[in-house]
Design a protein around this motif. Structure first.
Motif, PDB file in Angstrom:
ATOM      1  N   ASP A 177       0.828  -1.209   0.000  1.00 33.34           N
ATOM      2  CA  ASP A 177       0.000   0.000   0.000  1.00 33.34           C
ATOM      3  C   ASP A 177       0.861   1.258   0.000  1.00 33.34           C
ATOM      4  O   ASP A 177       0.557   2.223  -0.714  1.00 33.34           O
ATOM      5  CB  ASP A 177      -0.911   0.001   1.229  1.00 33.34           C
ATOM      6  N   ARG A 178       1.923   1.252   0.771  1.00 32.76           N
ATOM      7  CA  ARG A 178       2.763   2.452   0.843  1.00 32.76           C
ATOM      8  C   ARG A 178       3.474   2.713  -0.479  1.00 32.76           C
ATOM      9  O   ARG A 178       3.661   3.885  -0.862  1.00 32.76           O
ATOM     10  CB  ARG A 178       3.775   2.311   1.975  1.00 32.76           C
ATOM     11  N   LEU A 179       3.876   1.663  -1.171  1.00 36.07           N
ATOM     12  CA  LEU A 179       4.541   1.858  -2.460  1.00 36.07           C
ATOM     13  C   LEU A 179       3.581   2.439  -3.499  1.00 36.07           C
ATOM     14  O   LEU A 179       4.004   3.185  -4.389  1.00 36.07           O
ATOM     15  CB  LEU A 179       5.101   0.523  -2.963  1.00 36.07           C
ATOM     16  N   VAL A 180       2.294   2.113  -3.401  1.00 34.63           N
ATOM     17  CA  VAL A 180       1.312   2.640  -4.344  1.00 34.63           C
ATOM     18  C   VAL A 180       0.855   4.034  -3.929  1.00 34.63           C
ATOM     19  O   VAL A 180       0.755   4.947  -4.764  1.00 34.63           O
ATOM     20  CB  VAL A 180       0.110   1.680  -4.453  1.00 34.63           C
ATOM     21  N   LEU A 181       0.594   4.224  -2.633  1.00 35.01           N
ATOM     22  CA  LEU A 181       0.013   5.480  -2.171  1.00 35.01           C
ATOM     23  C   LEU A 181       1.000   6.628  -2.148  1.00 35.01           C
ATOM     24  O   LEU A 181       0.581   7.785  -2.029  1.00 35.01           O
ATOM     25  CB  LEU A 181      -0.573   5.283  -0.768  1.00 35.01           C
ATOM     26  N   VAL A 182       2.301   6.357  -2.258  1.00 31.08           N
ATOM     27  CA  VAL A 182       3.256   7.466  -2.278  1.00 31.08           C
ATOM     28  C   VAL A 182       3.024   8.342  -3.504  1.00 31.08           C
ATOM     29  O   VAL A 182       3.180   9.578  -3.442  1.00 31.08           O
ATOM     30  CB  VAL A 182       4.703   6.933  -2.227  1.00 31.08           C
ATOM     31  N   THR A 183       2.608   7.750  -4.612  1.00 31.09           N
ATOM     32  CA  THR A 183       2.297   8.558  -5.801  1.00 31.09           C
ATOM     33  C   THR A 183       1.002   9.342  -5.604  1.00 31.09           C
ATOM     34  O   THR A 183       0.852  10.444  -6.136  1.00 31.09           O
ATOM     35  CB  THR A 183       2.180   7.657  -7.030  1.00 31.09           C
ATOM     36  N   VAL A 184       0.055   8.779  -4.845  1.00 28.59           N
ATOM     37  CA  VAL A 184      -1.175   9.506  -4.540  1.00 28.59           C
ATOM     38  C   VAL A 184      -0.861  10.699  -3.642  1.00 28.59           C
ATOM     39  O   VAL A 184      -1.457  11.778  -3.790  1.00 28.59           O
ATOM     40  CB  VAL A 184      -2.202   8.563  -3.890  1.00 28.59           C
ATOM     41  N   HIS A 185       0.075  10.530  -2.701  1.00 25.24           N
ATOM     42  CA  HIS A 185       0.524  11.646  -1.863  1.00 25.24           C
ATOM     43  C   HIS A 185       1.093  12.764  -2.731  1.00 25.24           C
ATOM     44  O   HIS A 185       0.842  13.952  -2.480  1.00 25.24           O
ATOM     45  CB  HIS A 185       1.580  11.171  -0.867  1.00 25.24           C
ATOM     46  N   ILE A 186       1.876  12.409  -3.733  1.00 31.47           N
ATOM     47  CA  ILE A 186       2.469  13.420  -4.606  1.00 31.47           C
ATOM     48  C   ILE A 186       1.376  14.220  -5.310  1.00 31.47           C
ATOM     49  O   ILE A 186       1.382  15.459  -5.318  1.00 31.47           O
ATOM     50  CB  ILE A 186       3.400  12.748  -5.628  1.00 31.47           C
ATOM     51  N   ALA A 187       0.418  13.517  -5.914  1.00 33.34           N
ATOM     52  CA  ALA A 187      -0.662  14.203  -6.627  1.00 33.34           C
ATOM     53  C   ALA A 187      -1.497  15.048  -5.668  1.00 33.34           C
ATOM     54  O   ALA A 187      -1.930  16.155  -6.010  1.00 33.34           O
ATOM     55  CB  ALA A 187      -1.537  13.183  -7.344  1.00 33.34           C
ATOM     56  N   HIS A 188      -1.723  14.535  -4.454  1.00 32.69           N
ATOM     57  CA  HIS A 188      -2.535  15.265  -3.489  1.00 32.69           C
ATOM     58  C   HIS A 188      -1.827  16.535  -3.030  1.00 32.69           C
ATOM     59  O   HIS A 188      -2.452  17.602  -2.910  1.00 32.69           O
ATOM     60  CB  HIS A 188      -2.829  14.357  -2.290  1.00 32.69           C
ATOM     61  N   GLN A 189      -0.522  16.462  -2.779  1.00 32.29           N
ATOM     62  CA  GLN A 189       0.220  17.639  -2.339  1.00 32.29           C
ATOM     63  C   GLN A 189       0.358  18.663  -3.455  1.00 32.29           C
ATOM     64  O   GLN A 189       0.481  19.849  -3.182  1.00 32.29           O
ATOM     65  CB  GLN A 189       1.592  17.218  -1.829  1.00 32.29           C
ATOM     66  N   ARG A 190       0.345  18.213  -4.675  1.00 35.62           N
ATOM     67  CA  ARG A 190       0.398  19.156  -5.798  1.00 35.62           C
ATOM     68  C   ARG A 190      -0.971  19.776  -6.095  1.00 35.62           C
ATOM     69  O   ARG A 190      -1.084  20.649  -6.953  1.00 35.62           O
ATOM     70  CB  ARG A 190       0.905  18.449  -7.056  1.00 35.62           C
ATOM     71  N   GLY A 191      -2.009  19.325  -5.418  1.00 33.40           N
ATOM     72  CA  GLY A 191      -3.342  19.877  -5.649  1.00 33.40           C
ATOM     73  C   GLY A 191      -4.021  19.349  -6.890  1.00 33.40           C
ATOM     74  O   GLY A 191      -4.937  19.990  -7.419  1.00 33.40           O
ATOM     75  N   LEU A 192      -3.604  18.171  -7.372  1.00 33.09           N
ATOM     76  CA  LEU A 192      -4.174  17.636  -8.605  1.00 33.09           C
ATOM     77  C   LEU A 192      -5.539  16.998  -8.394  1.00 33.09           C
ATOM     78  O   LEU A 192      -6.205  16.664  -9.377  1.00 33.09           O
ATOM     79  CB  LEU A 192      -3.210  16.615  -9.217  1.00 33.09           C
ATOM     80  N   PHE A 193      -5.954  16.804  -7.137  1.00 32.05           N
ATOM     81  CA  PHE A 193      -7.258  16.217  -6.865  1.00 32.05           C
ATOM     82  C   PHE A 193      -8.288  17.263  -6.443  1.00 32.05           C
ATOM     83  O   PHE A 193      -9.332  16.905  -5.891  1.00 32.05           O
ATOM     84  CB  PHE A 193      -7.133  15.154  -5.763  1.00 32.05           C
ATOM     85  N   ARG A 194      -8.014  18.512  -6.693  1.00 28.34           N
ATOM     86  CA  ARG A 194      -8.955  19.555  -6.284  1.00 28.34           C
ATOM     87  C   ARG A 194     -10.275  19.457  -7.053  1.00 28.34           C
ATOM     88  O   ARG A 194     -11.320  19.796  -6.504  1.00 28.34           O
ATOM     89  CB  ARG A 194      -8.328  20.928  -6.496  1.00 28.34           C
TER      90      ARG A 194
END
Length: 610
Positions: A177-194
Motif C-alpha cells: 500500500d505504501r509503495l502505491v500510495l506514495v504517488t497519490v501523496h504526490i498528486a494530493h500535495q500538488r493539488g491535482l485532486f482539487r
C-alpha cells in the motif's frame, strides 16, 4: 517495371542508410532520476517497515534492499521490466559514479566477470532476504511440492492462519500500500485532486503466473502455489495466476448526472489508488474495502463507487455495507438472472436496486427481467426499453432524508408530499386526501402543465379494490404510512443489490459508464506495450510475496507515468516546479519538498564524506 529507389540498388548503400547507435555502451541514467526514485521510495515509508522485519535476522546485512527496489523502479522506467537480471544490468552498467555511491554499487571498471557474477548473487540474495522475511510460510519456491505440503502453504494465506502468519501478511500488504500510495501523496500535495468529486471505480483483473497449473495426473502442486484460475466476465477460458484488485480515481460526466448538462471533462489524473494481490475468487469484496479504507486519512470526498457484477454478487457484509459506511454511494450492474424484481421490503418492491411502489405496473417492474448483457450495452439502439426505463421513474420511492450516522435512510411514497410523482387512489383512500381544488392551468407553460396532478401517471389499482377497499392493516406497510426507514441490514440478503441511481436510467449511465471506462483505461495502460503487468516474463521472481512487491512497484511506475503525461498534457509541470511544489524529491530531515532534480540529502552526505 517500377524502378527501385537508388539506395536499394547496391548493398553497400543499403548498409549505409541503416541507423546506428553512437556507441555500443549502455546509456547512462541521470543522477537526478536515481535520486528522485530513491527519495520517492524512502518517503513512502516502506523501507522503514522492511528494516524492522530484517532487524533480527542473523548474519551479514548484505546488499541493502533499497538498492534492489530502486533498481527495479529504474528497470521499469527505462526497460519496462521487473526481472532481477535487468535490475543487475541497470545497477552495474547504467549508473554514474554518484548514483553508485548512493546505492553502494561497485564500479564496473574494477569488477571482472567473477565480480559481476558475485554482485548478481548479492542482488538475488537481497531480494530473497526480503521475500523470506515477509513470507507467512517459507517453502521451496523452485519445485512442485506434494499437495499435502502445498495445502499447509495455502492455509497460511487464509483467514484461519496463525497470529504470526496473519501479521506477516498485514506487513506485506502495508508495504504494498505504501509503495502505491506514495504517488497519490504526490498528486494530493500538488493539488491535482482539487477537481475530484471522490468517484471511484474498482475492478479485479487477472495477474498471470509464469508457471503452469498443477498436473491432474500427479499428486503435485504448481510452483505458484496460491495461484488459481481467473475467469473474466463473458469468457469461459480461465487465466492461471493471481487476481489484482485495482482502485482508480474516476469521474462523472457532470455533477447533476443529466445527459444535457455537458460532456465529461477530467479535472484530475486517473491514478491507481490501491492494489491488492490475492488468489482468484478469494476476498473480492474485502480487498476492495481495504483499498478504500486506506484513502480515509487523505480526507478525499466520497462520491459514487462503480463496481461490476463480481462485486454485486458479494455478500452484503463483505462489500456493500462497509462501502456505505465509508460514505460511498453505489452504482452497480447485475447478472442476467438478477435483473428485474429482486425482492420486497415492507411492501415496497426492490426493482433493479431501487425501492418502488408495490403497485408499479407489471410490465415496467419486469422490463429488465432476463435482459441479456448485449441488450444492456446496446441500450441506445432500443427505444422501447428506454421508454420503459423512463416510465419507471415516477413509481420509485423518493428519498425523504439521506443516510444518518447509523446509515438509516427515510423513503417516502411517490404519491405523498406536496409534489407527488403519481396519482394513487389507494393513497387517497387510506390517508383521506381531500379532492384537489380546481385551478387554472396555463397549457402554454409546459412546466405548469406537467406539475398538475392530472398530468401524473395513475397507479393501476385492481378494480375489486376500488369497489371494496380492504382494511388498512391488510395493505403493504408503505401504503399504511407514507414513509419507511431502511436501516443497514434491513433488506437481508438482497441488500447487496441496492444502489443509489436507478438502473439503466440516464443518471445511472452518466455515473457507471464513465467510471467503468476509467478502470478499463487504467487496465489498458497497465497492460500496454510498456509496463505490462499481464506479461509474466517481466516478473520472473517466484512466490506470492515477490509478486505482490513487484505488482506494487509496477503500479507505482504506472502512476508516475500517468502523472508525467498529465503534466505534459495540462502544461502544469513548469508552474509547479517554479513555486517549489515538486515533491519528487524530499528533504528527509525536515520532511519538506526539494527542487526537482536534486539527489536526496543522504546521498549528498555520502559524497561529502568520501
Amino acid at each position: 517495371m517500377t524502378a527501385r529507389p537508388w539506395p536499394w540498388q547496391k548493398s553497400e548503400r543499403i548498409r549505409g542508410c541503416r541507423p546506428r547507435p553512437v556507441t555500443d555502451a549502455p546509456a547512462e541514467i541521470p543522477d537526478s532520476k536515481v535520486g528522485q526514485l530513491l527519495a520517492l521510495l524512502e518517503n513512502s515509508g516502506a523501507l522503514e517497515l522492511i528494516a524492522l522485519e530484517l532487524a533480527d535476522r542473523p548474519g551479514p546485512k548484505g546488499l541493502p534492499v533499497r538498492t534492489v527496489l530502486v533498481g527495479v523502479l529504474l528497470s521499469l522506467h527505462y526497460h519496462r521490466s521487473a526481472t532481477l537480471a535487468d535490475v543487475c544490468r541497470v545497477l552495474l552498467d547504467q549508473l554514474r559514479p554518484p548514483a553508485r555511491a548512493w546505492l553502494e554499487v561497485p564500479d564496473p571498471a574494477t569488477v571482472d566477470v567473477h565480480g559481476r557474477h558475485a554482485f548478481t548473487r548479492r542482488v538475488y540474495r537481497a531480494f530473497d532476504r526480503l521475500t523470506t522475511a515477509l513470507d507467512p510460510h517459507r517453502c521451496d519456491r523452485r519445485r512442485r511440492l506434494p499437495k499435502v505440503e502445498a495445502l499447509q502453504v495455502i492455509a497460511a494465506w487464509e483467514e484461519e492462519a496463525g497470529a504470526e502468519q496473519v501479521r506477516r501478511r498485514r506487513v506485506l500488504q502495508e508495504i504494498s500500500d505504501r509503495l502505491v500510495l506514495v504517488t497519490v501523496h504526490i498528486a494530493h500535495q500538488r493539488g491535482l485532486f482539487r477537481g475530484w468529486r471522490g468517484d471511484i471505480g474498482v475492478d479485479t483483473t487477472p495477474f498471470p503466473a509464469w508457471h503452469q497449473p498443477h498436473p491432474d495426473w500427479k499428486d503435485l502442486s504448481s510452483v505458484e502455489i496460491t495461484a488459481g484460475w481467473h475467469h473474466c466476465g463473458g469468457s469461459s477460458d480461465g487465466i492461471f495466476g493471481h487476481s489484482a484488485t485495482l482502485v482508480v480515481a474516476g469521474s462523472r460526466r457532470h455533477p447533476a448526472g443529466h445527459p444535457q448538462a455537458g460532456k465529461r471533462v477530467s479535472r484530475h489524473p486517473q491514478l491507481a489508488l490501491g492494489a491488492v494481490l490475492d488468489t482468484p475468487g478469494k476476498r473480492i469484496g474485502p480487498n476492495a474495502i481495504h483499498s478504500l479504507s486506506r484513502l480515509v486519512p487523505f480526507g478525499f470526498p466520497t462520491g459514487f463507487l462503480a463496481a461490476d457484477r463480481a462485486y454485486t454478487d458479494q455478500q452484503t457484509e463483505n462489500f456493500a455495507a462497509p462501502a456505505r459506511r465509508l460514505g460511498h454511494r453505489l452504482a452497480l450492474d447485475y447478472k442476467q438472472d438478477q435483473r428485474g424484481v429482486q425482492g420486497t421490503h415492507e411492501g415496497a418492491l426492490l426493482v433493479d436496486g431501487s425501492l418502488a411502489c408495490p403497485a408499479m405496473p407489471h410490465a415496467l417492474a419486469h422490463a429488465t427481467t432476463g435482459l441479456g448483457d448485449e441488450a444492456v450495452r446496446d441500450l441506445a439502439n432500443d427505444p422501447a426499453l428506454q421508454d420503459q426505463i423512463a416510465q419507471r421513474e415516477p413509481y420509485f420511492l423518493k428519498v425523504k432524508e439521506s443516510a444518518d450516522l447509523r446509515g438509516a435512510i427515510r423513503y417516502q411514497c411517490p404519491a405523498a408530499g406536496p409534489s407527488p410523482a403519481v396519482a394513487c387512489p389507494r393513497y387517497n383512500q387510506v390517508h383521506r386526501v381531500p379532492p384537489q381544488k380546481p385551478v387554472v392551468v396555463d397549457l402554454t407553460n409546459p412546466r405548469s402543465a406537467q406539475a398538475h396532478l392530472s398530468a401524473k401517471p395513475t397507479v393501476p389499482i385492481p378494480q375489486a379494490e376500488r369497489l371494496r377497499p380492504p382494511p388498512k392493516e391488510e395493505l403493504p406497510r408503505i401504503c399504511q404510512r407514507p414513509t419507511i426507514t431502511v436501516r443497514p441490514g434491513d433488506l437481508g440478503m438482497i441488500d447487496k443489490f441496492r444502489q443509489d441511481r436507478h438502473f439503466l436510467h440516464p443518471t445511472w449511465q452518466d455515473v457507471y459508464r464513465p467510471q467503468r471506462a476509467n478502470i478499463e483505461g487504467l487496465n489498458g495502460r497497465a497492460k500496454a506495450h510498456g509496463i505490462d503487468i499481464s506479461d509474466p516474463s517481466k516478473r520472473l521472481a517466484h512466490g506470492r510475496v515477490a509478486q505482490t512487491v513487484l505488482l506494487a512497484l509496477m503500479i507505482c511506475s504506472v502512476n508516475l507515468s500517468i502523472l508525467h503525461s498529465w503534466h505534459q498534457t495540462t502544461g502544469t509541470l513548469s508552474a509547479l516546479t517554479s513555486v517549489g511544489t515538486d515533491v519528487t524529491a524530499y528533504d528527509h530531515e525536515a520532511r519538506r519538498p526539494m527542487p526537482a532534480g536534486l539527489p536526496p540529502p543522504r546521498t549528498r552526505m555520502i559524497q561529502t564524506n568520501t
